[in-house]
Write a protein that holds these residues in place. Structure first.
Motif, short mmCIF file in Angstrom:
data_model
loop_
_atom_site.label_atom_id
_atom_site.label_comp_id
_atom_site.label_asym_id
_atom_site.label_seq_id
_atom_site.Cartn_x
_atom_site.Cartn_y
_atom_site.Cartn_z
N ARG A 8 0.85 -1.18 0.00
CA ARG A 8 0.00 0.00 0.00
C ARG A 8 0.89 1.24 0.00
O ARG A 8 1.82 1.33 0.79
CB ARG A 8 -0.88 0.00 1.24
CG ARG A 8 -1.78 1.18 1.31
CD ARG A 8 -2.64 1.11 2.54
NE ARG A 8 -3.34 2.37 2.68
CZ ARG A 8 -4.05 2.71 3.70
NH1 ARG A 8 -4.18 1.88 4.70
NH2 ARG A 8 -4.64 3.86 3.75
N TRP A 9 0.60 2.14 -0.93
CA TRP A 9 1.31 3.41 -1.00
C TRP A 9 0.28 4.52 -1.07
O TRP A 9 -0.86 4.31 -1.42
CB TRP A 9 2.18 3.48 -2.25
CG TRP A 9 3.31 2.51 -2.26
CD1 TRP A 9 4.47 2.60 -1.56
CD2 TRP A 9 3.41 1.31 -3.01
NE1 TRP A 9 5.29 1.53 -1.84
CE2 TRP A 9 4.65 0.72 -2.73
CE3 TRP A 9 2.56 0.66 -3.91
CZ2 TRP A 9 5.07 -0.46 -3.31
CZ3 TRP A 9 2.98 -0.51 -4.47
CH2 TRP A 9 4.22 -1.07 -4.17
N PHE A 14 3.76 9.54 -5.70
CA PHE A 14 3.78 8.16 -6.17
C PHE A 14 2.75 7.97 -7.27
O PHE A 14 2.98 7.24 -8.24
CB PHE A 14 3.53 7.20 -5.01
CG PHE A 14 3.76 5.77 -5.40
CD1 PHE A 14 5.06 5.29 -5.53
CD2 PHE A 14 2.72 4.93 -5.66
CE1 PHE A 14 5.29 3.99 -5.91
CE2 PHE A 14 2.94 3.62 -6.04
CZ PHE A 14 4.23 3.15 -6.17
N SER A 15 1.61 8.61 -7.15
CA SER A 15 0.57 8.50 -8.18
C SER A 15 1.06 8.98 -9.53
O SER A 15 0.70 8.42 -10.57
CB SER A 15 -0.67 9.29 -7.76
OG SER A 15 -1.19 8.80 -6.56
N ALA A 20 2.01 7.98 -15.21
CA ALA A 20 2.94 8.08 -16.34
C ALA A 20 3.21 6.70 -16.93
O ALA A 20 3.24 6.54 -18.16
CB ALA A 20 4.24 8.74 -15.90
N GLY A 21 3.40 5.72 -16.08
CA GLY A 21 3.60 4.35 -16.56
C GLY A 21 2.38 3.81 -17.26
O GLY A 21 2.48 3.15 -18.30
N ALA A 22 1.21 4.09 -16.72
CA ALA A 22 -0.04 3.66 -17.36
C ALA A 22 -0.20 4.31 -18.72
O ALA A 22 -0.60 3.66 -19.70
CB ALA A 22 -1.23 3.99 -16.47
N ALA A 23 0.12 5.59 -18.82
CA ALA A 23 0.02 6.29 -20.11
C ALA A 23 0.99 5.67 -21.12
O ALA A 23 0.64 5.51 -22.29
CB ALA A 23 0.30 7.77 -19.93
#
Length: 75
Positions: A8-9, A14-15, A20-23
């Motif tokens: 859990r973060w 962090f979001s 950015a990774g999801a994009a």
């Protein structure tokens, strides 16, 4: 995480990395290449709301939880 554990973060810093990774994953998966702005629109339009699970801070959680699978199926 190794060994199928969860973690859990929290926090916007962090979001930012997660979005950015999801994009980047979204851009790699969608053909033909989307127009500028499409990744943001598709990621936000397909996010799952977290308001019901967090009623004391409802409306303060942005667009919600990323749903990359749903975003890559978006028109």
């Amino acid at each position: 995480l190794p060994f199928a554990r969860t973690a859990r973060w929290s926090g916007t810093s962090f979001s930012t990395a997660l979005v950015a990774g999801a994009a980047a994953l979204f851009m790699a998966d969608v053909q033909p290449l989307p127009a500028p702005g499409d990744p943001v629109r598709w990621l936000t339009d397909t996010a799952r709301s977290l308001n019901a699970a967090n009623p004391t801070i409802s409306g303060l959680l942005g667009k919600g939880l990323l749903d990359l699978e749903k975003a890559t199926r978006a028109p």
